[in-house]
Write a protein that holds these residues in place. Structure first.
Motif, mmCIF file in Angstrom:
data_model
loop_
_atom_site.group_PDB
_atom_site.id
_atom_site.type_symbol
_atom_site.label_atom_id
_atom_site.label_comp_id
_atom_site.label_asym_id
_atom_site.label_seq_id
_atom_site.Cartn_x
_atom_site.Cartn_y
_atom_site.Cartn_z
ATOM 1 N N ASP A 17 12.209 31.448 34.790
ATOM 2 C CA ASP A 17 13.508 31.089 35.345
ATOM 3 C C ASP A 17 14.548 31.616 34.366
ATOM 4 O O ASP A 17 14.707 31.072 33.270
ATOM 5 N N LEU A 18 15.257 32.648 34.758
ATOM 6 C CA LEU A 18 16.170 33.321 33.847
ATOM 7 C C LEU A 18 17.329 32.439 33.401
ATOM 8 O O LEU A 18 18.016 32.767 32.425
ATOM 9 N N GLN A 19 17.525 31.308 34.067
ATOM 10 C CA GLN A 19 18.583 30.377 33.679
ATOM 11 C C GLN A 19 18.111 29.395 32.618
ATOM 12 O O GLN A 19 18.875 28.531 32.178
ATOM 13 N N ARG A 20 16.873 29.538 32.194
ATOM 14 C CA ARG A 20 16.299 28.637 31.186
ATOM 15 C C ARG A 20 15.906 29.407 29.935
ATOM 16 O O ARG A 20 15.738 30.625 29.957
ATOM 17 N N THR A 21 15.755 28.661 28.857
ATOM 18 C CA THR A 21 15.414 29.272 27.573
ATOM 19 C C THR A 21 13.908 29.486 27.448
ATOM 20 O O THR A 21 13.120 28.678 27.945
ATOM 21 N N PRO A 22 13.488 30.551 26.754
ATOM 22 C CA PRO A 22 12.086 30.694 26.381
ATOM 23 C C PRO A 22 11.779 29.983 25.072
ATOM 24 O O PRO A 22 10.693 30.126 24.523
ATOM 25 N N THR A 60 1.747 22.433 35.564
ATOM 26 C CA THR A 60 2.946 23.043 36.142
ATOM 27 C C THR A 60 3.856 21.936 36.648
ATOM 28 O O THR A 60 3.384 20.981 37.289
ATOM 29 N N SER A 61 5.143 22.041 36.368
ATOM 30 C CA SER A 61 6.089 21.034 36.832
ATOM 31 C C SER A 61 6.407 21.224 38.313
ATOM 32 O O SER A 61 6.067 22.255 38.910
ATOM 33 N N GLU A 62 7.059 20.246 38.899
ATOM 34 C CA GLU A 62 7.463 20.352 40.302
ATOM 35 C C GLU A 62 8.390 21.530 40.531
ATOM 36 O O GLU A 62 8.459 22.081 41.626
ATOM 37 N N GLU A 63 9.089 21.960 39.484
ATOM 38 C CA GLU A 63 9.992 23.104 39.595
ATOM 39 C C GLU A 63 9.275 24.427 39.316
ATOM 40 O O GLU A 63 9.912 25.482 39.265
ATOM 41 N N GLY A 64 7.964 24.382 39.135
ATOM 42 C CA GLY A 64 7.195 25.598 38.916
ATOM 43 C C GLY A 64 7.189 26.102 37.487
ATOM 44 O O GLY A 64 6.846 27.264 37.242
ATOM 45 N N LEU A 65 7.532 25.245 36.529
ATOM 46 C CA LEU A 65 7.588 25.637 35.126
ATOM 47 C C LEU A 65 6.294 25.265 34.408
ATOM 48 O O LEU A 65 5.673 24.245 34.722
ATOM 49 N N PRO A 66 5.884 26.057 33.433
ATOM 50 C CA PRO A 66 4.661 25.746 32.691
ATOM 51 C C PRO A 66 4.776 24.436 31.914
ATOM 52 O O PRO A 66 5.856 24.070 31.435
ATOM 53 N N ILE A 67 3.643 23.743 31.784
ATOM 54 C CA ILE A 67 3.533 22.581 30.897
ATOM 55 C C ILE A 67 2.318 22.810 30.001
ATOM 56 O O ILE A 67 1.204 22.974 30.494
ATOM 57 N N PRO A 71 8.538 17.431 24.976
ATOM 58 C CA PRO A 71 8.657 16.283 25.880
ATOM 59 C C PRO A 71 9.057 16.647 27.300
ATOM 60 O O PRO A 71 8.953 15.821 28.205
ATOM 61 N N ILE A 72 9.521 17.876 27.510
ATOM 62 C CA ILE A 72 9.962 18.343 28.821
ATOM 63 C C ILE A 72 9.567 19.809 28.972
ATOM 64 O O ILE A 72 9.334 20.500 27.977
ATOM 65 N N PRO A 73 9.504 20.321 30.208
ATOM 66 C CA PRO A 73 9.360 21.777 30.390
ATOM 67 C C PRO A 73 10.631 22.497 29.926
ATOM 68 O O PRO A 73 11.589 21.864 29.473
ATOM 69 N N ALA A 74 10.648 23.799 30.054
ATOM 70 C CA ALA A 74 11.779 24.607 29.588
ATOM 71 C C ALA A 74 13.099 24.093 30.158
ATOM 72 O O ALA A 74 13.223 23.833 31.358
ATOM 73 N N HIS A 75 14.092 23.960 29.280
ATOM 74 C CA HIS A 75 15.389 23.439 29.702
ATOM 75 C C HIS A 75 16.382 24.572 29.915
ATOM 76 O O HIS A 75 16.138 25.725 29.561
ATOM 77 N N LYS A 76 17.516 24.227 30.500
ATOM 78 C CA LYS A 76 18.565 25.209 30.768
ATOM 79 C C LYS A 76 19.165 25.716 29.459
ATOM 80 O O LYS A 76 19.085 25.068 28.424
ATOM 81 N N HIS A 77 19.800 26.882 29.529
ATOM 82 C CA HIS A 77 20.454 27.455 28.357
ATOM 83 C C HIS A 77 21.600 26.566 27.869
ATOM 84 O O HIS A 77 22.270 25.888 28.659
ATOM 85 N N GLY A 78 21.812 26.584 26.568
ATOM 86 C CA GLY A 78 23.041 26.055 25.983
ATOM 87 C C GLY A 78 23.168 24.554 25.909
ATOM 88 O O GLY A 78 24.287 24.058 25.779
#
Length: 469
Positions: free
Chosen positions: A147-152, A428-435, A384-391
């Motif tokens: 998700d390009l709106q989130r940080t790696p 995988t989270s409900e938003e499709g992000l790795p865990i 504690p969470i999957p990848a979060h949004k930038h900034g």
């Protein structure tokens, strides 16, 4: 064929090259093409090595001439841009070091090259490796390929994004508080932070606080971590912390002669955790029980007495602040990224708080020693969470708002104690992000946690998933 190359692991690529089923030139060109196609969106790669293709041609000639080949012969690898690479810029994510070209490779780079690896590129990082997000004034922000709106993540976020997006099969990152394991979790790859001192930090900056810094492999398979670690570990005669000569066998997949005892926990002692992350940790624990391990929920009282994240915050500020001040002396604040500016203006820690924090580290080490007297490994969350949004400067987890440094609460205990840990995807989270989950071992017990990770990998519900970027 190109897609098969891009998502093959490093061990598999080396085998195919050795069998002459693919050439090092094919492999290198596929990754160069992938960087050209994908990096404008992800911004993980900051410098491509000028001689990467030439080196691949040399490696191809060695194969054709029947030369003895190293275990990673012809395989491209990438390196976080805080790790020195001879003749290739190492700019540390900072305008302060723009154009800096080292004369010599870091020990870790030299060892992967000796194994036959070919330096492909350098990867992005926060300025001075100091942030949970990979962004700086020199090369900009890296994006998560899921998700390009989130940080790696940070600080090895460029490395994690490059591997996840198929731009690299293997990389080197550094870890002070979570910095190979956290980014691996945010992009769904694997990473190993070995026991402190197992891999020399020679040729890597910053060095302070060196007793917490690690360099480690990042990849897309557990066998790659084992292979890379087998090449990286051991003293180099330069890093005084790297004194361990305990042998490591890359063929760690052999079953132990007894049932392994594994504890699992998501807290207390780690702060709040997302319910999807907690469920993934429990699922990994159950999976290990299903394949024959003795698994049970545990608590580690030392983590509840001394919150490792606070302990770390009191210890690293004084030493890093001085290192940053020396590096930036005479430079305008406008040339420094905001995280560096914040560090330079943070109040000093009192001597009493510093001493109390050092004593807390000893209690934490004792607490883990007591745990590992009964168990072979510990399964926890990485983040504690999957990848979060930038900034973001704060996180809301299960309704509780905490500062962003809480993201390392389950990872940083391994830095202050020096314990080894593996980050690997299991959900995988409900938003499709790795865990990812974290497998923790006792000191020098990399073989044990790599064996358990291999078991988990073989039954993982998320094998062979890649971002569509």
């Amino acid at each position: 064929m190109k897609s098969e190359i891009l998502y093959q692991d490093a061990t598999g690529l080396a085998e195919l090259i050795r069998k002459r089923e693919i050439s090092p030139v094919e492999v290198m060109q596929a990754h160069l093409d992938r960087i050209e196609a994908v990096n404008p969106k992800v911004n993980a790669i900051v410098t491509v090595a000028d001689d990467a293709l030439k080196a691949a041609k040399t490696a191809e000639a060695a194969v054709l001439q029947g030369h003895e080949l190293g275990p990673l012969h012809g395989v491209p690898f990438t390196v976080k841009d805080s790790i020195d690479t001879a003749g290739v810029p190492t700019q540390r994510g900072s305008l302060v070091f723009k154009g800096r070209i080292p004369d010599a490779d870091a020990t870790s780079v030299a060892r992967i090259k000796k194994a036959g690896g070919i330096l492909l590129a350098k990867t992005n990082l926060p300025e001075f490796s100091f942030s949970f997000e990979t962004d700086n004034l020199l090369s900009g922000r890296s994006n998560n390929p899921w998700d390009l709106q989130r940080t790696p993540g940070g600080s090895s976020g460029g490395e994690s994004a490059a591997i996840a997006a198929g731009m690299s099969p293997l990389g080197l990152g550094t870890d002070l508080g979570n910095s190979v394991r956290g980014p691996a979790a945010q992009t769904g790859i694997v990473a190993l932070k070995a026991t402190h001192g197992r891999v020399p930090m020679t040729g890597i900056w910053p060095r302070a606080p060196r007793r917490f810094w690690h360099v480690g492999p990042m990849a897309r398979s557990i066998r790659d971590l084992a292979l890379a670690f087998s090449q990286l570990s051991g003293p180099d005669g330069l890093d005084a912390f790297a004194t361990s000569a305990v042998p490591f066998d890359a063929g760690m997949g052999r079953s132990p002669h007894r049932q392994l005892r594994v504890g699992w926990m998501v807290g207390p002692g780690f702060g709040p955790v997302d319910s999807e992350v907690a469920a993934t940790v429990q699922a990994a624990a159950q999976a290990l029980q299903d394949v024959g391990c003795l698994v049970e929920p545990v608590r580690i009282p030392a983590l509840e007495r001394d919150f490792a994240n606070d302990v770390f915050n009191r210890l690293h500020v004084m030493e890093m602040k001085r290192e940053f001040a020396e590096a930036t002396a005479g430079r305008s604040h406008d040339e420094l990224y905001r995280t560096t500016q914040r560090m330079l203006t943070r109040p000093d820690v009192s001597m009493q708080d510093y001493i109390d924090a050092e004593l807390a580290v000893e209690r934490l080490r004792d607490g883990y020693a007591e745990f590992f007297a009964k168990y072979d490994a510990l399964i926890t969350q990485v983040l504690p969470i999957p990848a979060h949004k930038h900034g973001v400067d704060a996180l809301t987890i299960n309704g509780q708002t905490v500062e962003v440094s809480y993201i390392r609460s389950a990872a940083v205990p391994l830095n202050v104690t020096g314990l080894p840990g593996i980050s690997m995807r299991f959900g995988t989270s409900e938003e499709g992000l790795p865990i990812n989950v974290q497998i923790v071992g006792s000191w020098q017990a990399e073989s044990t946690i790599l064996h358990l990770a291999t078991m988990l990998e073989s039954i993982s519900p998320v094998r062979h998933l890649h971002p569509d970027v």
